[in-house]
Design a protein around this motif. Structure first.
Motif, short mmCIF file in Angstrom:
data_model
loop_
_atom_site.label_atom_id
_atom_site.label_comp_id
_atom_site.label_asym_id
_atom_site.label_seq_id
_atom_site.Cartn_x
_atom_site.Cartn_y
_atom_site.Cartn_z
N ALA A 242 0.94 -1.14 -0.35
CA ALA A 242 -0.34 0.60 -0.50
C ALA A 242 0.82 1.08 -0.45
CB ALA A 242 -0.86 -0.52 1.10
N SER A 243 0.50 2.48 -0.11
CA SER A 243 0.99 3.97 -0.50
C SER A 243 1.13 3.75 0.94
CB SER A 243 0.44 4.72 -0.91
OG SER A 243 -0.65 4.76 -0.38
N ALA A 244 2.47 5.02 1.40
CA ALA A 244 2.73 5.55 2.29
C ALA A 244 1.89 6.47 2.73
CB ALA A 244 4.34 6.49 2.88
N PRO A 245 1.23 6.23 4.05
CA PRO A 245 0.04 7.27 5.16
C PRO A 245 0.65 8.85 4.76
CG PRO A 245 1.55 5.58 6.60
CD PRO A 245 1.97 5.20 5.45
N VAL A 329 -5.13 7.40 6.21
CA VAL A 329 -4.12 6.31 5.57
C VAL A 329 -4.48 6.11 4.40
CG1 VAL A 329 -4.03 4.14 5.93
CG2 VAL A 329 -3.22 5.69 7.58
N ARG A 330 -3.87 5.89 3.51
CA ARG A 330 -4.47 5.87 1.58
C ARG A 330 -3.63 4.10 1.67
NH1 ARG A 330 -7.88 7.07 -1.88
NH2 ARG A 330 -7.12 6.25 -4.18
N PHE A 331 -4.93 3.47 1.38
CA PHE A 331 -4.80 2.16 0.74
C PHE A 331 -4.54 2.06 -0.79
CE2 PHE A 331 -5.46 1.26 5.10
CZ PHE A 331 -4.93 0.73 5.48
N ASP A 332 -4.03 1.22 -1.59
CA ASP A 332 -4.20 1.28 -3.29
C ASP A 332 -3.70 -0.36 -3.86
OD1 ASP A 332 -4.70 3.84 -3.86
OD2 ASP A 332 -2.57 4.40 -3.90
N PRO A 333 -4.40 -1.13 -3.95
CA PRO A 333 -3.85 -2.13 -4.06
C PRO A 333 -2.05 -2.48 -5.08
CG PRO A 333 -5.21 -1.57 -6.55
CD PRO A 333 -5.67 -0.36 -5.35
N PRO A 334 -1.51 -3.46 -5.03
CA PRO A 334 0.11 -3.33 -4.77
C PRO A 334 -0.05 -3.93 -6.73
CG PRO A 334 -0.72 -5.66 -4.72
CD PRO A 334 -2.11 -4.08 -3.77
N SER A 335 1.05 -2.69 -7.39
CA SER A 335 0.99 -3.23 -8.87
C SER A 335 0.99 -4.41 -9.02
CB SER A 335 1.97 -2.62 -9.55
OG SER A 335 3.09 -2.63 -8.77
#
Length: 336
Positions: A242-245, A329-335
């Motif tokens: 996930a991307s950094a918060p 806190v930001r969540f994005d799916p892993p590439s």
């Protein structure tokens, strides 16, 4: 000696029944003042998949996990699963809610709300017809209801005493089981508080007060308890896709020294959801995070727990005084 025991039992039953009448009147007055408005019947059956996701998310944020009937997060996710069987977010949410649902059934038994326990059992059946706890809970509810009926039909003092003792013991066992299950789920989000449920009108057997202390997990806000549990038992650091918060701006906030990145929940990898979780917490005088709690989220519980686990491991500069702040806190799916 037998006559003394019978007399003592009669006195105990009389006190409990008298207390019941006072409690029942108070509960009815409270319900009249603050009724719970249930959503329109059939909404979950007519809403689109996107609407169901929004309804479920709003219910989760409001901690309406299992109540009121037809207006709670679990039933919205069940409707979403029926509408879109391939929707991974609905399945992940149902898997996440199932242990809490089992605890909620135990709590309903412990407080004598047997119709509510039966309703929750029906939801558990819909979530997973093969749930390991399903048969045991059915037997527990049936036994408690039978003991309550025996107490209502008992004609003599000795029979009343036996039935009362049986019901009290069954309810105490349910409370103990709920407490153990909640403790075993640590640091997961605990079960929905008993007070949040909306039981049907109580029967005479349900109205009797029970001399059992309420569960500690049911007396505190869910997000706060979850945050404290994570803080007591932090997860070991691991690489996070996930991307950094993003830390919220605050002029007097202590400088961050260590900022653990959140771990994207494995159970949500298939859904590949993106979103954010807003967490409030206190920085103590030594720079440690205290009492992290979720204040807003557009993601399922698994993401909230990951955010709490990450924030609880943060470290700030020591200033000798406490400082309250929030972070997103930001969540994005892993590439792939």
């Amino acid at each position: 000696m037998r006559e003394i025991r019978v007399a003592g039992t009669l006195l105990l039953a009389g006190m409990l029944l008298a207390g019941c009448e006072r409690q029942s009147g108070s509960e009815q007055a409270a319900e009249a003042v603050a009724p719970v408005a249930a959503p329109a019947a059939g909404l979950a059956d007519t809403a689109s998949a996107d609407e169901l996701r929004q309804l479920a998310g709003a219910a989760m944020q409001a901690q309406r996990l299992f109540a009121p009937a037809r207006g709670n997060a679990l039933e919205y996710y069940l409707a979403l699963r029926r509408r879109a069987p391939a929707d991974a977010s609905a399945q992940a949410a149902l898997v996440d809610l199932q242990p809490q649902l089992v605890i909620a059934v135990e709590q309903a038994i412990a407080t004598g709300r047997y119709p509510e326990a039966q309703r929750l059992l029906g939801l558990l059946q819909q979530v997973d017809a093969g749930a390991p706890a399903l048969q045991r809970l059915r037997e527990s509810v049936a036994s408690a209801e039978a003991a309550a009926r025996d107490l209502e039909l008992a004609m003599d003092a000795e029979s009343k005493a036996r039935a009362l003792q049986a019901e009290v013991e069954l309810r105490r066992q349910a409370e103990d089981s709920a407490a153990k299950l909640a403790s075993a789920r640590n640091p997961a989000t605990p079960a929905e508080p008993v007070a949040a449920a909306t039981p049907a009108a109580p029967t005479p057997a349900q109205s009797r007060p029970l001399a059992v202390a309420p569960l500690a997990a049911a007396a505190a806000p869910a997000a706060t308890v979850a945050g404290e549990a994570v803080a007591r038992q932090p997860e070991p650091p691991r690489p996070a896709p996930a991307s950094a918060p993003v830390r919220s701006a605050a002029s007097a906030a202590p400088r961050v020294l260590r900022q653990a990145a959140p771990r994207y929940p494995e159970a949500a990898l298939r859904s590949r959801q993106s979103g954010q979780v807003q967490v409030a917490f206190t920085i103590d005088g030594d720079g440690n995070v205290e009492a992290p709690r979720v204040v807003a989220s557009d993601l399922p519980n698994a993401f909230e727990r990951a955010a709490l686990a990450a924030v609880s491991r943060w470290k700030f500069e020591a200033r000798g005084t406490q400082h309250a702040t929030t972070t997103t806190v930001r969540f994005d799916p892993p590439s792939s």
